[in-house]
Design a protein around this motif. Sequence first.
Motif: not given
Length: 387
Positions: A371-376
């Motif tokens: 999700g967003v945290p992993e992509m960041r």
Amino acid sequence: MMSLVGNWNYPTSIRFGAGRIKELPDACKAVGLRRPLLVTDPCLAKLPMISDALTNLRKSGIEVSLFSEIKPNPVAANVEAGIRVLRAGKSDGVIAWGGGSGIDTAKAIAFMAGQTRPMWDFEDIGDWWTRANPAGIYPSIAVPTTAGTGSETGRASVITDEKTHTKKVIFHPKMMPTIVIADPELTVGLPAKLTAGTGMDAFIHCFEAYCAPGYHPYAEGIAVEGMRLVKENLVRVVKDGRDIEARGHMLAASQMGSTAFQKGLGAIHSLSHPVGAVLDTHHGLTNAVAMPYVVKFNRAAIEDKIVRLARWLDLRSPTFDGFMQWTLDLRREIGIPHTLAELGVKVEHLDKFAEMAAVDPTAGGNPVKVGVPEMRKMYDAAVSGRL
């Protein structure tokens, strides 16, 4: 030495071998094209290979016309302009000529020319492809000039939505070209830098397909052989662009990648797509830079498969770490930058890019849920170069 010539019908009819571009008029007649629109990019349009093709087609009684208003990362306006030219010239099909941008645009033109709904209604989401009118899809022939995306053997096109600065995948099974003419002589003029970027794109298509979850042994087998071909030929062809044998093997590996990735892609592409859409970077190069950071992130889910792959590739150290080191050494040898910062990605881009990557269609194929945290987290590592 085995002759690099073949007639293949998987995934479509492929006429493979040096010099086979001379069969283009025959291929048009076989598909029933009498007034094709040849679609290519503006750089290729100026080269002798295009003028020669137009001349040969016209000598054979085929009334061909030309369209070349295409960006390196094609946008919807390019597709719409091509459709207008196709309709104005009463063309009966498309010859898709070039690298990924030219062939993706051409396939989208052929697909959309007979549709009544807007293009984004056919994004690769669920069963949206069933909204299309199959009878409105024009036939196409593909002629690749790069060994990278393998768009010539793919069932989709990647087009950028300029309003949202997002790359979208337009999909339909009948977008697959009817005939591919895969002539490695047409790839000889590709500069070393582009040869490296496109070659890594071919490898990554195979790699992500191999790692994607789900059961598809056909795709995995094709992916493994595609990676072996890249391992044994990419450095050769970057160092000597006139090595026809290596060019041929890379062209096959490229097509194997696009055939294999029907199993899925992953976060390498998810990270790459926002960067390309916003900063207009080369897709294969961006994938190549992002790759090791995603591989490290996915380690827990893919380590066993990577060890098996390392054995198949006959690496000196058939371990996960050995594979990572080989990847880094290969990138260094062919001139791939180590960080996304070297492609212009800044820390202030990362929040937005992470949001875009999390909803990219390829994210669902990643071996680890993202999700967003992993992509960041992966973007942070790729910008700083932290492995």
